[in-house]
Design a protein around this motif. Sequence first.
Motif, short mmCIF file in Angstrom:
data_model
loop_
_atom_site.label_atom_id
_atom_site.label_comp_id
_atom_site.label_asym_id
_atom_site.label_seq_id
_atom_site.Cartn_x
_atom_site.Cartn_y
_atom_site.Cartn_z
N GLU A 34 1.03 -1.11 -0.07
CA GLU A 34 -0.09 0.05 0.02
C GLU A 34 0.98 1.45 -0.16
OE1 GLU A 34 -2.86 0.01 3.15
OE2 GLU A 34 -3.68 -2.01 2.46
N ALA A 35 2.06 1.07 -0.55
CA ALA A 35 2.90 2.36 -0.52
C ALA A 35 2.39 3.62 -1.41
CB ALA A 35 4.62 1.78 -1.13
N SER A 36 1.81 3.13 -2.38
CA SER A 36 1.19 4.11 -3.15
C SER A 36 0.16 5.12 -2.32
CB SER A 36 0.51 3.69 -4.26
OG SER A 36 -0.66 2.90 -4.10
N GLU A 37 -0.61 4.47 -1.69
CA GLU A 37 -1.50 5.38 -0.66
C GLU A 37 -0.76 6.11 0.67
OE1 GLU A 37 -4.70 6.78 0.92
OE2 GLU A 37 -4.63 5.96 -0.75
N ALA A 38 0.28 5.61 0.97
CA ALA A 38 1.27 6.18 1.90
C ALA A 38 1.81 7.48 1.36
CB ALA A 38 2.38 5.31 2.56
N HIS A 39 2.29 7.26 -0.13
CA HIS A 39 2.72 8.51 -0.84
C HIS A 39 1.45 9.55 -0.98
CE1 HIS A 39 6.78 7.52 -1.42
NE2 HIS A 39 6.48 6.28 -1.71
N ARG A 40 0.28 8.99 -1.52
CA ARG A 40 -1.00 9.81 -1.58
C ARG A 40 -0.85 10.57 -0.31
NH1 ARG A 40 -3.13 7.61 -4.93
NH2 ARG A 40 -3.85 5.71 -3.94
N LEU A 41 -1.04 10.09 0.68
CA LEU A 41 -1.16 10.62 2.00
C LEU A 41 -0.13 11.82 2.34
CD1 LEU A 41 -2.97 10.27 4.77
CD2 LEU A 41 -0.87 9.23 5.66
N LEU A 42 1.08 11.59 1.93
CA LEU A 42 2.15 12.46 2.20
C LEU A 42 1.89 13.64 1.04
CD1 LEU A 42 5.13 10.26 2.70
CD2 LEU A 42 4.26 11.96 4.34
N GLU A 43 1.56 13.34 -0.13
CA GLU A 43 1.52 14.50 -1.21
C GLU A 43 0.45 15.45 -0.87
OE1 GLU A 43 1.05 12.29 -5.00
OE2 GLU A 43 3.12 11.40 -4.72
N GLU A 44 -0.47 14.99 -0.38
CA GLU A 44 -1.97 15.42 -0.05
C GLU A 44 -1.86 16.45 1.28
OE1 GLU A 44 -5.18 12.94 -0.44
OE2 GLU A 44 -4.88 12.79 -2.61
N ARG A 45 -0.63 16.24 1.94
CA ARG A 45 -0.15 17.10 3.10
C ARG A 45 -1.38 16.53 4.39
NH1 ARG A 45 4.00 20.49 2.94
NH2 ARG A 45 4.31 21.05 0.61
N ARG A 46 -1.78 15.27 4.08
CA ARG A 46 -2.57 14.50 5.19
C ARG A 46 -1.98 13.85 6.38
NH1 ARG A 46 -6.39 10.88 3.26
NH2 ARG A 46 -5.22 10.59 1.68
N ALA A 47 -0.87 13.74 6.10
CA ALA A 47 -0.17 13.12 7.08
C ALA A 47 0.29 13.97 8.51
CB ALA A 47 1.22 12.15 6.79
N THR A 48 -0.13 13.26 9.47
CA THR A 48 0.52 14.09 10.79
C THR A 48 1.58 13.24 11.53
OG1 THR A 48 -1.76 15.23 11.10
CG2 THR A 48 -0.38 15.13 12.96
N GLY A 49 2.65 13.44 11.41
CA GLY A 49 3.70 12.66 12.07
C GLY A 49 4.27 11.75 10.98
N LYS A 50 5.10 10.82 11.40
CA LYS A 50 5.92 9.94 10.48
C LYS A 50 5.02 8.95 9.78
CE LYS A 50 9.81 12.02 11.32
NZ LYS A 50 10.26 13.01 10.23
N VAL A 51 5.19 8.72 8.36
CA VAL A 51 4.46 7.70 7.75
C VAL A 51 5.41 6.51 7.60
CG1 VAL A 51 3.40 6.91 5.59
CG2 VAL A 51 2.85 9.14 6.55
N VAL A 52 4.87 5.41 8.30
CA VAL A 52 5.86 4.18 8.32
C VAL A 52 5.42 3.17 7.30
CG1 VAL A 52 6.81 2.27 9.50
CG2 VAL A 52 6.15 4.46 10.50
N LEU A 53 6.17 2.40 6.27
CA LEU A 53 6.06 1.33 5.55
C LEU A 53 6.54 0.00 6.11
CD1 LEU A 53 7.21 2.76 1.93
CD2 LEU A 53 4.93 2.27 2.92
N LEU A 54 5.57 -0.92 6.35
CA LEU A 54 5.99 -2.09 6.90
C LEU A 54 6.11 -3.15 5.72
CD1 LEU A 54 2.79 -1.97 9.26
CD2 LEU A 54 5.20 -1.39 9.78
N PRO A 55 7.27 -4.06 6.23
CA PRO A 55 7.44 -5.11 5.19
C PRO A 55 6.32 -6.29 4.86
CG PRO A 55 8.82 -5.35 7.17
CD PRO A 55 8.02 -4.15 7.37
#
Length: 55
Positions: A34-55
């Motif tokens: 779901e890395a693309s969703e994580a990137h979307r969250l960052l691009e849209e500036r909806r992330a509060t704090g760090k976004v972590v990708l899990l293996p």
Amino acid sequence: MPPDSFRTGLAELFDLAASGRLKVAVGGRFPLHEASEAHRLLEERRATGKVVLLP
């Protein structure tokens, strides 16, 4: 910053994290597929704090 100062500061940072005195706000955890969703969250500036990708 000289390399020795950098190493000292980094060692202190890791000590704080290891002791639990450094708190990191995690805004989201995503499985790698779901890395693309994580990137979307960052691009849209909806992330509060760090976004972590899990293996």
